[in-house]
Design an enzyme around this catalytic site. Structure first.
Site, mmCIF file in Angstrom:
data_model
loop_
_atom_site.group_PDB
_atom_site.id
_atom_site.type_symbol
_atom_site.label_atom_id
_atom_site.label_comp_id
_atom_site.label_asym_id
_atom_site.label_seq_id
_atom_site.Cartn_x
_atom_site.Cartn_y
_atom_site.Cartn_z
ATOM 1 N N SER A 17 0.820 -1.214 0.000
ATOM 2 C CA SER A 17 0.000 0.000 0.000
ATOM 3 C C SER A 17 0.858 1.270 0.000
ATOM 4 O O SER A 17 2.019 1.260 0.402
ATOM 5 C CB SER A 17 -0.897 0.024 1.240
ATOM 6 O OG SER A 17 -1.660 -1.167 1.323
HETATM 7 N N1 SAH Z 1 -0.576 -5.074 4.220
HETATM 8 C C1 SAH Z 1 0.066 -5.362 2.964
HETATM 9 C C2 SAH Z 1 -0.848 -5.013 1.808
HETATM 10 C C3 SAH Z 1 -0.942 -6.168 0.893
HETATM 11 S S1 SAH Z 1 -2.258 -6.100 -0.286
HETATM 12 C C4 SAH Z 1 1.414 -4.682 2.855
HETATM 13 O O1 SAH Z 1 1.741 -3.880 3.740
HETATM 14 O O2 SAH Z 1 2.169 -4.971 1.921
HETATM 15 C C5 SAH Z 1 -3.465 -7.162 0.479
HETATM 16 C C6 SAH Z 1 -3.070 -8.583 0.697
HETATM 17 O O3 SAH Z 1 -4.232 -9.297 1.135
HETATM 18 C C7 SAH Z 1 -2.537 -9.324 -0.515
HETATM 19 O O4 SAH Z 1 -1.262 -9.835 -0.243
HETATM 20 C C8 SAH Z 1 -3.561 -10.464 -0.703
HETATM 21 O O5 SAH Z 1 -2.968 -11.655 -1.179
HETATM 22 C C9 SAH Z 1 -4.106 -10.630 0.694
HETATM 23 N N2 SAH Z 1 -5.404 -11.314 0.796
HETATM 24 C C10 SAH Z 1 -6.439 -11.319 -0.076
HETATM 25 N N3 SAH Z 1 -7.459 -12.073 0.386
HETATM 26 C C11 SAH Z 1 -7.061 -12.565 1.594
HETATM 27 C C12 SAH Z 1 -7.655 -13.426 2.565
HETATM 28 N N4 SAH Z 1 -8.886 -13.954 2.404
HETATM 29 N N5 SAH Z 1 -6.944 -13.711 3.687
HETATM 30 C C13 SAH Z 1 -5.688 -13.215 3.870
HETATM 31 N N6 SAH Z 1 -5.071 -12.407 2.969
HETATM 32 C C14 SAH Z 1 -5.749 -12.085 1.845
#
Ligand code: SAH
Length: 208
Positions: free
Chosen positions: A56
């Site tokens: 993000s």
């Molecule tokens: N907090 C992260 C943002 C990653 S984007 C950072 O700081 O880099 C959101 C993430 O949520 C992705 O990696 C995606 O694979 C994950 N995601 C999507 N659906 C999910 C679920 N049901 N449970 C856990 N993670 C999930």
């Protein structure tokens, strides 16, 4: 570059907590991006990571962190580990962070990085975050960094009394960041910011 990011992207936009600003100074964002984006690690936007996901934008990480109003003793749950950057920021500001990622490749990579960087108060697992992490519930704060169309009931149930949750809710690609608070067992919700997050996926890869 990191100091410039903190001053121009975070502090200048109204995030004033010295503890939060210090966390962003401490955590080396360039360790959480793909090698080919290392020169862009402190830019004012999200960046691609593996599995078609994103790390993000720094300001959004700061805004969500601020909205959780963390205390040092708090236990926090994050859904969507991704690169691990948000978890690393949270780990600077509370007692412990539990983070869940659905893609094994991302979950493993982030966990290896937490170990390498000595972030010993972050616990991660691969799984479907829709279900939360019941073994460690309740949580003083919950942060969801992928977007479902509705707020998962298991996450509401795993929020402690007095707890706060921040979650992007809506249909892809436009959502609202919703802040929830549980008081005397009753959950109150308010929309705090229009945002764009990747969708929350189930084990089949379908959107929640
Ligand atoms: N907090 C992260 C943002 C990653 S984007 C950072 O700081 O880099 C959101 C993430 O949520 C992705 O990696 C995606 O694979 C994950 N995601 C999507 N659906 C999910 C679920 N049901 N449970 C856990 N993670 C999930």
């Amino acid at each position: 570059m990191r100091q410039n990011m903190v001053e121009t992207q975070i502090e200048a936009r109204g995030i004033s907590s010295p503890k939060i600003l210090k966390a962003f100074m401490n955590v080396e964002r360039h360790r959480f991006v793909l090698p080919r984006y290392i020169s862009k690690a402190y830019d004012d936007n999200p960046l691609p990571i593996d599995e078609g996901q994103t790390i993000s934008q720094p300001y959004i990480v700061a805004f969500m962190t601020q909205s959780l109003n963390l205390k040092q003793k708090d236990k926090v749950l994050e859904i969507g580990t991704g690169s691990g950057y948000q978890a690393a920021i949270l780990g600077q500001l509370c007692d412990s962070v539990y983070t869940v990622e659905i893609f094994p490749k991302l979950g493993k990579k982030a966990n290896d990085l937490f170990i390498e960087l000595g972030y010993s108060n972050i616990y991660s697992k691969v799984g479907d975050g829709y279900e939360g992490w019941s073994e460690h519930a309740p949580f003083d704060a919950i942060i969801v960094t992928c977007s479902p169309t509705h707020i998962p009931q298991p996450l509401k149930d795993q929020l402690a009394e007095g707890g706060r949750m921040v979650i992007p809710v809506g249909s892809y690609p436009f959502q609202n960041l919703v802040l929830l608070e549980k008081r005397k067992g009753i959950i109150r919700e308010k929309k705090i910011l229009p945002v764009r997050f990747v969708p929350m996926l189930d084990k089949e890869g379908d959107r929640y």
